[in-house]
Design an enzyme around this catalytic site. Structure first.
Site, PDB file in Angstrom:
ATOM      1  N   CYS A 142       0.816  -1.208   0.000  1.00 25.38           N
ATOM      2  CA  CYS A 142       0.000   0.000   0.000  1.00 25.38           C
ATOM      3  C   CYS A 142       0.854   1.263   0.000  1.00 25.38           C
ATOM      4  O   CYS A 142       1.412   1.641   1.031  1.00 25.38           O
ATOM      5  CB  CYS A 142      -0.920  -0.018   1.222  1.00 25.38           C
ATOM      6  SG  CYS A 142      -1.923   1.453   1.364  1.00 25.38           S
ATOM      7  N   CYS A 169      -0.531   4.077   2.236  1.00 25.13           N
ATOM      8  CA  CYS A 169      -0.312   3.884   3.673  1.00 25.13           C
ATOM      9  C   CYS A 169       1.158   4.124   4.040  1.00 25.13           C
ATOM     10  O   CYS A 169       1.452   4.702   5.075  1.00 25.13           O
ATOM     11  CB  CYS A 169      -0.651   2.454   4.102  1.00 25.13           C
ATOM     12  SG  CYS A 169      -2.121   1.781   3.352  1.00 25.13           S
ATOM     13  N   ASP A 170       2.082   3.660   3.209  1.00 22.34           N
ATOM     14  CA  ASP A 170       3.488   3.593   3.616  1.00 22.34           C
ATOM     15  C   ASP A 170       4.439   4.496   2.832  1.00 22.34           C
ATOM     16  O   ASP A 170       5.587   4.689   3.251  1.00 22.34           O
ATOM     17  CB  ASP A 170       4.001   2.146   3.477  1.00 22.34           C
ATOM     18  CG  ASP A 170       3.204   1.186   4.343  1.00 22.34           C
ATOM     19  OD1 ASP A 170       2.717   1.612   5.396  1.00 22.34           O
ATOM     20  OD2 ASP A 170       3.059   0.007   3.955  1.00 22.34           O
TER      21      ASP A 170
END
Ligand code: NAP
Length: 314
Positions: free
Chosen positions: A136, A139-140
């Site tokens: 992701c 997300c990261d």
């Protein structure tokens, strides 16, 4: 066991589940939504959603899902955050569920459990998970470990193109590794990615190994060209895997009919092989897989559940 029988229990809180909640809530059925580990579903891992009708400028994926959740709650849906279904017994109605170790009874069930990320299946992928291997970018991608570093994205679909484009905000360079020499992504996404100076496509190539086990963090990848058999290595600090999804349907195995890939089979409308169980969204759709089609399927499942309950009330 509590004797209370919920009229409608919805498993999953992505576009399909929350739309089903909105419709069944408006029908005054007081649906209970069990969100699972990822409230809002996969859309919360997307940045901007540009193709959901009604948002001319696009809308952030998480914002869209929060809006939908609040809209369903306004009409009486109960959203139980983090609640995960461990077991289902669909042999008779009311259906028996085990939710976080507790029993629950449901007159009808709407399965909207979505799909999870597909893995490459490499030993090194497992070992370096969260140590530079991720599924992701939203997300990261902004983590300090990836800042101003070369990164790798694997895949040739919309997700891979979107992630690669997004990562150019942080990375010094993004290699887009695809197993063929043509992207599967929609034209607009593919063109946007390939026009980006920071993105370098690497065609006909697969990751043979993710490097970095000694350092305990990703340091590179060993690539194999599947046309020539040639191998080479690329230095990188992160590997973002975007190679599609697998349906989250394991707990229904042996009870709800599924195809070979695990997608739940729909019979008429949203009905499954079990009377009273309806299905919507990515867990039963390997063709369209769009936020708007999932929402439409959630609406259909809600209407089917409502009609069944109404017919049984007479
Ligand atoms: P996808 O369209 O199924 O693409 C998966 C990609 O991964 C394909 O290019 C495939 O290669 C490759 N792949 C699969 N297994 C692999 C393996 N073991 N090793 C290496 N490569 C592998 O999945 P997606 O990109 O996640 O998209 C899913 C759906 O969501 C699509 O309908 C897409 O349109 C939609 N989506 C939309 C947006 C948006 O509009 N904002 C964003 C993301 C996703 P091949 O091409 O060779 O099969």
């Amino acid at each position: 066991m509590s004797n209370e029988i919920e009229k409608v229990v919805i498993i999953g809180s992505g576009c399909a589940g929350l739309t089903a909640a909105l419709y069944t809530a408006r029908a005054q059925l007081k649906p209970v939504v069990l969100t699972g580990a990822m409230p809002g579903g996969l859309l919360t891992t997307t940045s901007i959603v540009e193709n959901f009708p009604g948002w001319p400028e696009g809308i952030d994926g998480t914002e869209l899902m929060i809006n939908l959740q609040q809209q369903a709650e306004r009409f009486g849906a109960e959203v139980r955050f983090g609640s995960t279904v461990e077991k289902v017994d669909l042999n008779e109605r009311p259906f028996k569920l085990t939710v976080d170790g507790e029993p629950m009874l449901a007159q009808t069930l709407i399965v909207a459990s979505g799909a999870g990320h597909r893995h490459l299946g490499l030993e090194s992928e497992k070992k370096l998970d969260k140590k530079g291997v991720t599924y992701c970018a939203t997300c990261d991608g902004a983590l300090p470990m990836f800042r101003d570093q070369p990164l790798v994205v694997v895949g040739g679909g919309d997700s891979a193109c979107e992630e690669a484009t997004y990562l150019t905000r942080f990375a010094s360079k993004v290699y887009l590794i695809h197993r063929r020499d043509e992207l599967r992504a929609s034209k607009v996404m593919a063109e946007r990615a390939l026009a980006n100076d920071k993105i370098e496509p690497v065609w006909d190539s697969e990751i043979a190994e993710i490097l970095g086990e000694v350092e305990d963090k990703v340091t590179g990848v060993r690539l194999k060209n599947n046309k020539t058999g040639e191998e080479n290595t690329l230095d990188c600090a992160g590997v973002f895997i975007a190679i599609g999804h697998v349906p989250n349907t394991q707990i229904f195995e042996g009870q709800l009919d599924q195809d070979d890939a695990g997608y739940i089979l729909r019979q008429e409308g949203s009905r499954t092989n079990v009377k009273g169980v309806f299905v919507a969204g990515d867990c039963s759709d390997k063709v369209y897989r769009q936020a708007i089609t999932a929402a439409g399927m959630g609406c259909a499942a809600a209407i089917d559940a409502e009609r069944l309950l109404a017919s049984e009330d007479q």
